[in-house]
Design a protein around this motif. Structure first.
Motif, PDB file in Angstrom:
ATOM      1  N   TYR A   1      16.650 -38.274   0.984  1.00  0.00           N
ATOM      2  CA  TYR A   1      15.937 -37.496   2.009  1.00  0.00           C
ATOM      3  C   TYR A   1      15.012 -36.469   1.370  1.00  0.00           C
ATOM      4  CZ  TYR A   1      19.171 -39.324   5.503  1.00  0.00           C
ATOM      5  OH  TYR A   1      19.873 -40.149   6.330  1.00  0.00           O
ATOM      6  N   GLU A   2      13.836 -36.263   1.985  1.00  0.00           N
ATOM      7  CA  GLU A   2      12.999 -35.132   1.597  1.00  0.00           C
ATOM      8  C   GLU A   2      13.724 -33.851   1.983  1.00  0.00           C
ATOM      9  OE1 GLU A   2       9.027 -35.431   3.187  1.00  0.00           O
ATOM     10  OE2 GLU A   2       8.528 -37.080   1.829  1.00  0.00           O
ATOM     11  N   ASP A   3      13.356 -32.741   1.343  1.00  0.00           N
ATOM     12  CA  ASP A   3      14.045 -31.466   1.586  1.00  0.00           C
ATOM     13  C   ASP A   3      14.012 -31.040   3.048  1.00  0.00           C
ATOM     14  OD1 ASP A   3      14.809 -31.241  -1.053  1.00  0.00           O
ATOM     15  OD2 ASP A   3      13.105 -29.965  -1.598  1.00  0.00           O
ATOM     16  N   ASP A   4      12.912 -31.304   3.745  1.00  0.00           N
ATOM     17  CA  ASP A   4      12.785 -30.875   5.138  1.00  0.00           C
ATOM     18  C   ASP A   4      12.842 -32.052   6.112  1.00  0.00           C
ATOM     19  OD1 ASP A   4      10.345 -31.966   4.452  1.00  0.00           O
ATOM     20  OD2 ASP A   4       9.162 -30.425   5.452  1.00  0.00           O
ATOM     21  N   ALA A   5      13.501 -33.128   5.709  1.00  0.00           N
ATOM     22  CA  ALA A   5      13.632 -34.315   6.559  1.00  0.00           C
ATOM     23  C   ALA A   5      14.375 -33.990   7.847  1.00  0.00           C
ATOM     24  CB  ALA A   5      14.368 -35.416   5.798  1.00  0.00           C
ATOM     25  N   GLN A   6      14.212 -34.874   8.826  1.00  0.00           N
ATOM     26  CA  GLN A   6      14.920 -34.746  10.090  1.00  0.00           C
ATOM     27  C   GLN A   6      15.830 -35.952  10.280  1.00  0.00           C
ATOM     28  OE1 GLN A   6      12.111 -34.194  13.274  1.00  0.00           O
ATOM     29  NE2 GLN A   6      12.240 -31.985  13.034  1.00  0.00           N
ATOM     30  N   LEU A   7      17.033 -35.694  10.791  1.00  0.00           N
ATOM     31  CA  LEU A   7      17.996 -36.735  11.127  1.00  0.00           C
ATOM     32  C   LEU A   7      18.362 -36.579  12.589  1.00  0.00           C
ATOM     33  CD1 LEU A   7      20.050 -39.005  10.401  1.00  0.00           C
ATOM     34  CD2 LEU A   7      21.656 -37.168   9.781  1.00  0.00           C
ATOM     35  N   LEU A   8      18.217 -37.662  13.343  1.00  0.00           N
ATOM     36  CA  LEU A   8      18.634 -37.704  14.740  1.00  0.00           C
ATOM     37  C   LEU A   8      19.752 -38.730  14.832  1.00  0.00           C
ATOM     38  CD1 LEU A   8      15.276 -37.494  14.646  1.00  0.00           C
ATOM     39  CD2 LEU A   8      15.681 -37.159  17.065  1.00  0.00           C
ATOM     40  N   VAL A   9      20.855 -38.364  15.483  1.00  0.00           N
ATOM     41  CA  VAL A   9      22.000 -39.259  15.500  1.00  0.00           C
ATOM     42  C   VAL A   9      22.419 -39.695  16.901  1.00  0.00           C
ATOM     43  CG1 VAL A   9      22.930 -38.524  13.292  1.00  0.00           C
ATOM     44  CG2 VAL A   9      23.605 -37.322  15.370  1.00  0.00           C
ATOM     45  N   ASP A  10      21.707 -39.268  17.911  1.00  0.00           N
ATOM     46  CA  ASP A  10      22.024 -39.716  19.261  1.00  0.00           C
ATOM     47  C   ASP A  10      20.769 -39.634  20.121  1.00  0.00           C
ATOM     48  OD1 ASP A  10      21.712 -37.013  20.140  1.00  0.00           O
ATOM     49  OD2 ASP A  10      23.833 -36.626  19.801  1.00  0.00           O
ATOM     50  N   ALA A  11      20.902 -39.940  21.381  1.00  0.00           N
ATOM     51  CA  ALA A  11      19.758 -39.990  22.282  1.00  0.00           C
ATOM     52  C   ALA A  11      19.352 -38.623  22.833  1.00  0.00           C
ATOM     53  CB  ALA A  11      20.057 -40.942  23.439  1.00  0.00           C
ATOM     54  N   SER A  12      20.017 -37.557  22.411  1.00  0.00           N
ATOM     55  CA  SER A  12      19.715 -36.226  22.954  1.00  0.00           C
ATOM     56  C   SER A  12      18.361 -35.704  22.506  1.00  0.00           C
ATOM     57  CB  SER A  12      20.800 -35.224  22.530  1.00  0.00           C
ATOM     58  OG  SER A  12      20.698 -34.954  21.134  1.00  0.00           O
ATOM     59  N   GLY A  13      17.831 -36.248  21.413  1.00  0.00           N
ATOM     60  CA  GLY A  13      16.568 -35.765  20.877  1.00  0.00           C
ATOM     61  C   GLY A  13      16.733 -34.583  19.951  1.00  0.00           C
ATOM     62  N   VAL A  14      17.958 -34.106  19.762  1.00  0.00           N
ATOM     63  CA  VAL A  14      18.211 -32.984  18.863  1.00  0.00           C
ATOM     64  C   VAL A  14      18.134 -33.488  17.421  1.00  0.00           C
ATOM     65  CG1 VAL A  14      19.916 -31.279  18.119  1.00  0.00           C
ATOM     66  CG2 VAL A  14      19.649 -31.803  20.549  1.00  0.00           C
ATOM     67  N   ALA A  15      17.300 -32.815  16.638  1.00  0.00           N
ATOM     68  CA  ALA A  15      17.121 -33.210  15.239  1.00  0.00           C
ATOM     69  C   ALA A  15      17.800 -32.206  14.322  1.00  0.00           C
ATOM     70  CB  ALA A  15      15.633 -33.286  14.908  1.00  0.00           C
ATOM     71  N   LEU A  16      18.478 -32.741  13.317  1.00  0.00           N
ATOM     72  CA  LEU A  16      19.023 -31.915  12.251  1.00  0.00           C
ATOM     73  C   LEU A  16      17.951 -31.868  11.182  1.00  0.00           C
ATOM     74  CD1 LEU A  16      22.496 -33.647  12.138  1.00  0.00           C
ATOM     75  CD2 LEU A  16      21.932 -31.484  13.257  1.00  0.00           C
ATOM     76  N   THR A  17      17.531 -30.671  10.804  1.00  0.00           N
ATOM     77  CA  THR A  17      16.432 -30.529   9.860  1.00  0.00           C
ATOM     78  C   THR A  17      16.912 -29.895   8.573  1.00  0.00           C
ATOM     79  OG1 THR A  17      14.866 -30.292  11.688  1.00  0.00           O
ATOM     80  CG2 THR A  17      14.116 -29.566   9.526  1.00  0.00           C
ATOM     81  N   GLY A  18      16.539 -30.508   7.465  1.00  0.00           N
ATOM     82  CA  GLY A  18      16.884 -29.994   6.148  1.00  0.00           C
ATOM     83  C   GLY A  18      18.179 -30.585   5.636  1.00  0.00           C
ATOM     84  N   LYS A  19      18.301 -30.585   4.314  1.00  0.00           N
ATOM     85  CA  LYS A  19      19.434 -31.250   3.676  1.00  0.00           C
ATOM     86  C   LYS A  19      20.782 -30.627   4.013  1.00  0.00           C
ATOM     87  CE  LYS A  19      17.158 -33.573  -0.123  1.00  0.00           C
ATOM     88  NZ  LYS A  19      17.167 -33.826  -1.572  1.00  0.00           N
ATOM     89  N   ALA A  20      20.852 -29.323   4.223  1.00  0.00           N
ATOM     90  CA  ALA A  20      22.143 -28.700   4.544  1.00  0.00           C
ATOM     91  C   ALA A  20      22.667 -29.211   5.880  1.00  0.00           C
ATOM     92  CB  ALA A  20      22.012 -27.183   4.552  1.00  0.00           C
ATOM     93  N   ALA A  21      21.818 -29.265   6.886  1.00  0.00           N
ATOM     94  CA  ALA A  21      22.229 -29.761   8.202  1.00  0.00           C
ATOM     95  C   ALA A  21      22.534 -31.250   8.151  1.00  0.00           C
ATOM     96  CB  ALA A  21      21.141 -29.474   9.233  1.00  0.00           C
ATOM     97  N   ILE A  22      21.724 -31.990   7.424  1.00  0.00           N
ATOM     98  CA  ILE A  22      21.926 -33.432   7.294  1.00  0.00           C
ATOM     99  C   ILE A  22      23.231 -33.723   6.552  1.00  0.00           C
ATOM    100  CG2 ILE A  22      21.010 -35.513   6.174  1.00  0.00           C
ATOM    101  CD1 ILE A  22      18.183 -34.412   6.883  1.00  0.00           C
ATOM    102  N   ALA A  23      23.554 -32.927   5.546  1.00  0.00           N
ATOM    103  CA  ALA A  23      24.770 -33.135   4.750  1.00  0.00           C
ATOM    104  C   ALA A  23      26.012 -33.130   5.626  1.00  0.00           C
ATOM    105  CB  ALA A  23      24.885 -32.077   3.655  1.00  0.00           C
ATOM    106  N   ALA A  24      26.095 -32.215   6.566  1.00  0.00           N
ATOM    107  CA  ALA A  24      27.277 -32.125   7.424  1.00  0.00           C
ATOM    108  C   ALA A  24      27.446 -33.403   8.239  1.00  0.00           C
ATOM    109  CB  ALA A  24      27.165 -30.912   8.335  1.00  0.00           C
ATOM    110  N   GLU A  25      26.359 -33.956   8.722  1.00  0.00           N
ATOM    111  CA  GLU A  25      26.439 -35.182   9.515  1.00  0.00           C
ATOM    112  C   GLU A  25      26.753 -36.396   8.647  1.00  0.00           C
ATOM    113  OE1 GLU A  25      26.788 -37.040  13.007  1.00  0.00           O
ATOM    114  OE2 GLU A  25      26.319 -34.908  12.829  1.00  0.00           O
ATOM    115  N   LEU A  26      26.156 -36.461   7.466  1.00  0.00           N
ATOM    116  CA  LEU A  26      26.433 -37.588   6.570  1.00  0.00           C
ATOM    117  C   LEU A  26      27.871 -37.572   6.070  1.00  0.00           C
ATOM    118  CD1 LEU A  26      23.135 -37.850   4.482  1.00  0.00           C
ATOM    119  CD2 LEU A  26      23.848 -39.217   6.461  1.00  0.00           C
ATOM    120  N   GLN A  27      28.440 -36.389   5.940  1.00  0.00           N
ATOM    121  CA  GLN A  27      29.846 -36.299   5.530  1.00  0.00           C
ATOM    122  C   GLN A  27      30.745 -36.963   6.567  1.00  0.00           C
ATOM    123  OE1 GLN A  27      30.804 -35.070   2.440  1.00  0.00           O
ATOM    124  NE2 GLN A  27      32.706 -36.051   3.012  1.00  0.00           N
TER     125      GLN A  27
END
Length: 128
Positions: free
Chosen positions: A31-57
Motif C-alpha cells: 500500500y502507498e502511505d496514504d492509500a484508502q481501504l474500503l471493506v464494506d458498502a458503507s463508503g467509509v474509507a480507512l486512510t493511511g497505513k495505521a488505519a489499514i493495518a488494524a483491518e488487515l490484522q
C-alpha cells in the motif's frame, strides 16, 4: 520485509501470499502511505497505513487459506484497475468466506506497484 510487485496482474496473488504467511508488514508494503481501504458498502474509507493495518490484522486472524484470482487487470501508464475474486477455505477445500475486490494501483519510482485504493467486499459462508 517488504513485498514488491512488478507486474500489476500479480498484485492479488502477492496479497494472498502475504496474508497466508500472516505477515502484516508484507501486506502493508503493498500500500502507498496514504492509500484508502474500503471493506464494506458503507463508503467509509480507512486512510493511511495505521488505519489499514488494524483491518488487515483482522483478515490475518481469519482461519484458512486465501486464493485471489484476477477477473481483469487494465493498465494505463502508471495506473492500473484490478478486479479479483477471492476465497478463504479450510484444508479440505471447503470455502467459508469469499468475496471480490476492486482496486487502483500505481507504479512507483522503483518500478513496483502499490495500492492507492483497495475496495473489498465479502460474503461469509458456513461456520468458519
Amino acid at each position: 520485509m517488504s513485498r514488491k510487485v512488478y507486474q500489476p496482474a500479480e498484485m492479488n496473488g502477492a496479497f494472498a501470499a502475504a496474508r497466508n504467511a500472516g505477515n502484516l508488514d508484507e501486506l502493508l508494503s503493498l500500500y502507498e502511505d496514504d492509500a484508502q481501504l474500503l471493506v464494506d458498502a458503507s463508503g467509509v474509507a480507512l486512510t493511511g497505513k495505521a488505519a489499514i493495518a488494524a483491518e488487515l490484522q483482522k483478515l490475518i486472524k481469519l482461519p484458512g487459506t486465501m486464493v485471489s484470482n484476477n477477473t481483469f487487470c487494465v493498465a494505463h501508464g502508471d495506473l492500473a484497475l484490478l478486479r479479483a475474486d477471492f476465497t478463504l477455505s479450510d484444508g479440505k477445500g471447503i470455502v467459508f468466506y469469499s468475496g471480490f475486490t476492486a482496486e487502483i494501483i500505481r507504479k512507483q519510482a522503483d518500478g513496483s506497484w502499490r495500492y492507492v485504493i483497495d475496495h473489498a467486499g465479502a460474503s461469509r459462508y458456513g461456520a468458519g
